[in-house]
Motif scaffolding. Structure first.
Motif, PDB file in Angstrom:
ATOM      1  N   LEU A  97      37.576  48.010  35.798  1.00  0.00           N
ATOM      2  CA  LEU A  97      36.902  46.724  36.181  1.00  0.00           C
ATOM      3  C   LEU A  97      36.176  46.844  37.306  1.00  0.00           C
ATOM      4  O   LEU A  97      35.202  46.522  37.702  1.00  0.00           O
ATOM      5  CB  LEU A  97      37.898  45.592  36.381  1.00  0.00           C
ATOM      6  N   ALA A  98      36.681  47.624  38.402  1.00  0.00           N
ATOM      7  CA  ALA A  98      35.961  47.581  39.680  1.00  0.00           C
ATOM      8  C   ALA A  98      34.568  48.341  39.545  1.00  0.00           C
ATOM      9  O   ALA A  98      33.811  48.237  40.068  1.00  0.00           O
ATOM     10  CB  ALA A  98      36.894  48.525  40.668  1.00  0.00           C
ATOM     11  N   ARG A  99      34.761  49.592  38.661  1.00  0.00           N
ATOM     12  CA  ARG A  99      33.522  50.444  38.349  1.00  0.00           C
ATOM     13  C   ARG A  99      32.531  49.535  37.687  1.00  0.00           C
ATOM     14  O   ARG A  99      31.150  49.424  38.131  1.00  0.00           O
ATOM     15  CB  ARG A  99      33.718  51.427  37.462  1.00  0.00           C
ATOM     16  N   HIS A 100      32.564  48.831  36.767  1.00  0.00           N
ATOM     17  CA  HIS A 100      31.793  47.896  36.115  1.00  0.00           C
ATOM     18  C   HIS A 100      31.403  46.762  36.863  1.00  0.00           C
ATOM     19  O   HIS A 100      30.070  46.048  36.837  1.00  0.00           O
ATOM     20  CB  HIS A 100      32.432  47.398  34.729  1.00  0.00           C
ATOM     21  N   GLU A 101      32.187  46.214  37.654  1.00  0.00           N
ATOM     22  CA  GLU A 101      31.811  45.207  38.652  1.00  0.00           C
ATOM     23  C   GLU A 101      30.872  45.658  39.468  1.00  0.00           C
ATOM     24  O   GLU A 101      29.957  44.744  39.956  1.00  0.00           O
ATOM     25  CB  GLU A 101      33.230  44.592  38.880  1.00  0.00           C
TER      26      GLU A 101
END
Length: 146
Positions: A97-101
């Protein structure tokens, strides 16, 4: 709002819908109650962000995007499969999620630079919301190892 601005806004809407789908899948899969609360709050932020952008497009006589992209659906499926086999699923979801966010945030930053002054204020409000999500997710990702 020019046709170009509407196109840019709709690209952001689709990207937001993609990320919202990823957050929903993560919320269904993670076990930690505190992480579930954070993901629920992120979903509310994304819902609000998407709704605001759609309202801006409608207010200027355009037709806002209502769906995400095929690529976003595939990313969600890939994330679901890859995290399923992780030793620490919750940590794997946080990293994903951190990467996509981060990608969503960068998309917004690029769009702010490319739009006119009239739409910049609206996008800057959305950026403030995304910066909050960014800080939360990356703080958590930095302390969570998979």
């Amino acid at each position: 709002m020019s046709h170009l601005d509407q196109t840019l806004f709709n690209a952001l809407i689709r990207r937001g819908i993609d990320d919202r789908g990823l957050h929903r899948r993560a919320l269904e899969r993670v076990r930690d109650p505190a992480l579930q609360i954070l993901l629920f709050e992120n979903l509310e932020t994304l819902d609000s962000l998407i709704g605001d952008l759609q309202a801006q497009v409608r207010a200027d006589g355009g037709t806002p995007a209502e769906r995400g992209t095929l690529a976003g659906s595939l990313r969600t499926l890939a994330a679901d499969v890859s995290t399923r086999f992780a030793g620490h699923r919750d940590a794997a979801w946080v990293q994903c999620l951190a990467r996509h966010e981060c990608g969503l945030l960068h998309s917004f930053e690029r769009r702010v630079q490319r739009t006119g002054r009239r739409t910049e204020a609206g996008l800057n409000r959305q950026l403030d919301r995304l910066y909050g999500m960014h800080r939360d997710m990356h703080c958590l990702a930095g302390t969570t190892h998979g």
